[in-house]
Design a protein around this motif. Structure first.
Motif, short mmCIF file in Angstrom:
data_model
loop_
_atom_site.label_atom_id
_atom_site.label_comp_id
_atom_site.label_asym_id
_atom_site.label_seq_id
_atom_site.Cartn_x
_atom_site.Cartn_y
_atom_site.Cartn_z
N ASN A 81 3.20 4.99 1.35
CA ASN A 81 2.68 4.21 0.23
C ASN A 81 2.56 5.06 -1.03
O ASN A 81 2.77 4.57 -2.14
CB ASN A 81 1.31 3.62 0.59
N GLU A 93 4.14 4.37 -4.80
CA GLU A 93 3.36 4.42 -6.04
C GLU A 93 4.15 5.06 -7.17
O GLU A 93 3.94 4.74 -8.34
CB GLU A 93 2.06 5.21 -5.81
N THR A 105 2.25 -0.11 -7.98
CA THR A 105 1.49 -0.45 -6.76
C THR A 105 0.63 0.74 -6.40
O THR A 105 0.68 1.80 -7.04
CB THR A 105 2.44 -0.81 -5.60
N ASP A 121 -1.72 2.60 -2.78
CA ASP A 121 -1.95 2.59 -1.33
C ASP A 121 -3.00 1.56 -0.94
O ASP A 121 -2.82 0.80 0.02
CB ASP A 121 -2.39 3.98 -0.89
N ILE A 132 -1.53 -1.99 -1.05
CA ILE A 132 -0.57 -2.24 0.02
C ILE A 132 -1.27 -2.42 1.37
O ILE A 132 -0.98 -3.36 2.12
CB ILE A 132 0.46 -1.09 0.11
N GLU A 168 3.24 3.24 6.22
CA GLU A 168 4.52 3.92 5.96
C GLU A 168 5.64 3.19 6.66
O GLU A 168 5.41 2.31 7.48
CB GLU A 168 4.46 5.39 6.38
N ILE A 227 7.53 -3.05 -0.73
CA ILE A 227 6.47 -2.39 0.03
C ILE A 227 6.52 -2.74 1.51
O ILE A 227 5.85 -2.10 2.33
CB ILE A 227 5.09 -2.76 -0.52
#
Length: 340
Positions: free
Chosen positions: A30, A34, A39, A41, A44, A52, A166
């Protein structure tokens, strides 16, 4: 041939004899995302549950993942593959339109007399492939079937689209099924349903640039209306689960493990809430590997085999759902002993 005494909908002599899996070495976290799109972590994890995912190398394709997963199966369970008489690869990301990924797999293991097909049912592909394999085995058309679910989703992901990039990762999982006419098979019941009118909600363009009156965009990349796919899945999958169980003497309380397609943890939580299955009785692969489409269910199964959660004799409900819009579910008595 034997019939399942607790089954009014599926006859099976298919016995599970081995499992294997493979994911590429490269990890996309994540934090990496970024730096690529707007976005973070926390967002997400909250929206998807994914930490991941694995990414194929530029020269690594779906057939390579299938070969590695099958080699893992062979090594861990010391099974023969030269007498496999059918290979089914569930994938939407074949190396090329033809020859098939299954044909590449046949060549890699030198299997001389073997049918080979690719099956395309998107994220329901693996469970649809299990249903197909069971039919081949029960009819006598095959005695030993290798089923592989594999996808290289990162190769069709648009990394400028923050809502989809993502989600996706790459991986493969393989199961070996063999006919055993001396007892009931491991597959107990199944269910399939398709809602083709929703096909425009998740797609990748090919020769056509439209689905009915819906014009398609972003050629060669996956496009998804996540909100609509979510609504469809959570409103219809619980009914599919109920239909599978209605074909047996089992209830939700009897299920040891629910293995849904690892699309998104929020979808899974909603399906569990509506179907009465506790979330802590689900097996997923999305946290480590993201949404690997046809590979999510076998990857989740093998993670649970390796850490000892999944054991012989347990009742397992697998349910795939995705583009099409297509669903396929299978109820199985897990017959695989631990690998030596």
């Amino acid at each position: 041939m034997p019939t399942n005494s607790s089954n009014s909908g599926l006859r099976s002599n298919a016995v599970l004899t081995a499992i294997g899996s493979y994911v590429p070495d490269s990890v996309l976290t994540n934090a990496d995302l970024e730096r690529m799109v707007d976005t973070n972590d926390e967002w997400i994890i909250r929206r998807t549950g994914i930490a991941e995912r694995r990414v194929t190398a530029p020269e690594q394709y779906c057939s390579d993942l299938c070969i590695e997963a099958t080699a893992d199966l062979q090594r861990r369970y010391n099974v023969k593959l030269d007498d496999v008489d059918y290979i089914i690869v569930a994938t939407t990301t074949a190396d090329m339109p033809f020859p098939s990924v299954s044909a590449r797999l046949q060549e890699a293991f030198g299997i001389e007399a073997c049918g080979a097909i690719d099956l395309q049912a998107a994220c329901a592909g693996f469970t649809a492939a299990l249903q197909t394999a069971n039919g081949l085995l029960y009819s006598g058309a095959a005695r030993k079937v290798l089923v592989v679910g594999a996808d290289t989703m990162t190769k069709i992901t648009d990394y400028t689209d923050r809502t989809t990039c993502i989600l996706f990762g790459d991986g493969a999982g393989a199961l070996l099924l063999e006919a055993d006419d001396s007892r009931d098979g491991d597959l107990l019941a199944s269910h399939s349903v398709t809602t083709g009118s929703g096909g425009h909600q998740v797609y990748m363009t090919g020769l056509s640039q439209s689905i009915g009156e819906h014009q398609l965009s972003n050629p060669g990349k996956i496009v998804q209306n996540g909100r609509e796919v979510y609504k469809w899945a959570v409103s219809t999958v619980p009914d599919g689960i109920e239909r599978i169980l209605s074909k047996t003497d089992y209830t939700v309380a009897d299920i040891d493990w629910f293995v849904p397609h690892s699309a998104n943890m929020r979808i899974i939580e909603s399906i569990c809430e509506r179907s009465g299955i506790p979330v802590d009785r689900t097996l997923v692969s999305l946290v480590q590997y993201g949404n690997t489409s046809s590979a999510t269910i076998p990857l989740a199964l093998d993670l649970a085999v390796k850490d000892g959660r999944l054991s012989q004799g347990q009742l397992v409900l697998m349910y795939g759902f995705g583009a099409g819009l297509t669903q396929a579910g299978v109820l199985m008595r897990w017959g695989l002993p631990s690998a030596e």
